[in-house]
Design a protein around this motif. Structure first.
Motif, short mmCIF file in Angstrom:
data_model
loop_
_atom_site.label_atom_id
_atom_site.label_comp_id
_atom_site.label_asym_id
_atom_site.label_seq_id
_atom_site.Cartn_x
_atom_site.Cartn_y
_atom_site.Cartn_z
N ALA A 45 -5.70 60.13 38.26
CA ALA A 45 -4.29 60.35 38.51
C ALA A 45 -3.73 61.41 37.57
N GLN A 46 -4.15 61.35 36.32
CA GLN A 46 -3.71 62.36 35.36
C GLN A 46 -4.25 63.73 35.74
N ALA A 47 -5.50 63.77 36.19
CA ALA A 47 -6.11 65.04 36.57
C ALA A 47 -5.39 65.66 37.76
N GLU A 48 -5.04 64.84 38.75
CA GLU A 48 -4.36 65.36 39.92
C GLU A 48 -2.97 65.89 39.55
N ALA A 49 -2.28 65.18 38.66
CA ALA A 49 -0.95 65.64 38.23
C ALA A 49 -1.05 66.97 37.49
N ALA A 50 -2.04 67.08 36.61
CA ALA A 50 -2.21 68.32 35.86
C ALA A 50 -2.63 69.46 36.78
N ALA A 51 -3.47 69.17 37.77
CA ALA A 51 -3.91 70.19 38.71
C ALA A 51 -2.75 70.70 39.56
N LYS A 52 -1.91 69.79 40.04
CA LYS A 52 -0.75 70.20 40.83
C LYS A 52 0.21 71.05 39.99
N ARG A 53 0.36 70.68 38.72
CA ARG A 53 1.21 71.48 37.83
C ARG A 53 0.62 72.87 37.65
#
Length: 235
Positions: free
Chosen positions: A37-45
């Motif tokens: 979940a953290q990775a997806e949030a950082a990737a979208k950012r």
């Protein structure tokens, strides 16, 4: 969070409707659910920042340095255990590359910090710092190598002096270049809709290099001052 799953990075990019940036080595295995979940949030950012900053950086490049190639390539270095880092280089055709390690993408606290880092690296290209650094390195090599030869050094001594001269020459104006890139980077970040001063606060969370002799980066306080002046001037 110190790492990102490549699968999450690509997944978020697909959701955002953006082509994935250049990657180099696949990372095997899925990330744990909490990290995913953290990775997806950082990737979208990351995708959002790239989509917003890149066109502004390219416009600034064409306006300020029309002789340069201004079509930026955004690359992600996902090799394991790479340190927090971002850097600017060029391909064989002179096209500028801005590369981020996954650890940096994970380390930034917010979009403003990531946008400032990207804008800073774009500014290095617009200001043609790589070429200027190469000229300085060549001059340093010629001067110190010539002095060694004039004082009777043997071949190995001249070669060593030439290498040292190139290193010293390349580093001679590196602090000035960093400050120049901070100033223009602040302008690019602001024009992209981000808060450059908030973004530059990233410097307060990394070790302060101080003002070491021949250090490659200036003191963090100096960098913050340059960013504030650039934002106030809006040049």
């Amino acid at each position: 969070m110190r790492g990102l799953g490549l699968a999450a990075l690509v997944m978020a990019m697909a959701l955002a409707g953006c082509a994935a940036p250049v990657v180099q080595t696949p990372v095997p295995g899925p990330a744990p659910v909490s990290t995913q979940a953290q990775a997806e949030a950082a990737a979208k950012r990351f995708v959002s920042v790239v989509q917003t900053v890149r066109p502004v950086a390219e416009r600034e490049c064409r306006a300020r340095a029309p002789r340069l190639n201004c079509n930026f390539i955004i690359a992600v270095d996902d090799r394991p255990e790479q340190p927090v880092n971002a850097f600017q280089s060029r391909d064989d055709r002179g096209r500028p590359i801005i590369a981020f390690t996954l650890s940096l993408i994970a380390d930034v606290a917010n979009a403003d910090e990531l946008a400032f880092v990207m804008s800073h690296e774009a500014a290095h290209h617009i200001l043609d710092h790589l070429t200027r650094q190469q000229v300085n390195a060549t001059a340093g090599a010629q001067i110190l190598g010539g002095l060694a030869q004039a004082t009777g050094a043997d071949v190995s001594g001249v070669e060593l002096a030439t290498r040292i001269g190139a290193s010293v020459g390349a580093r001679r104006y590196s602090k000035d270049y960093e400050l120049e890139a901070d100033g223009l980077g602040a302008v690019i970040a602001q024009k992209s809709g981000y808060d450059a001063i908030r973004g530059a606060l990233y410097f307060t969370r990394i070790p302060d290099p101080g003002d070491r002799f021949l250090g490659t980066h200036p003191p963090n306080a100096n960098r913050m001052d340059v960013v504030r002046r650039a934002v106030q001037g809006g040049a």
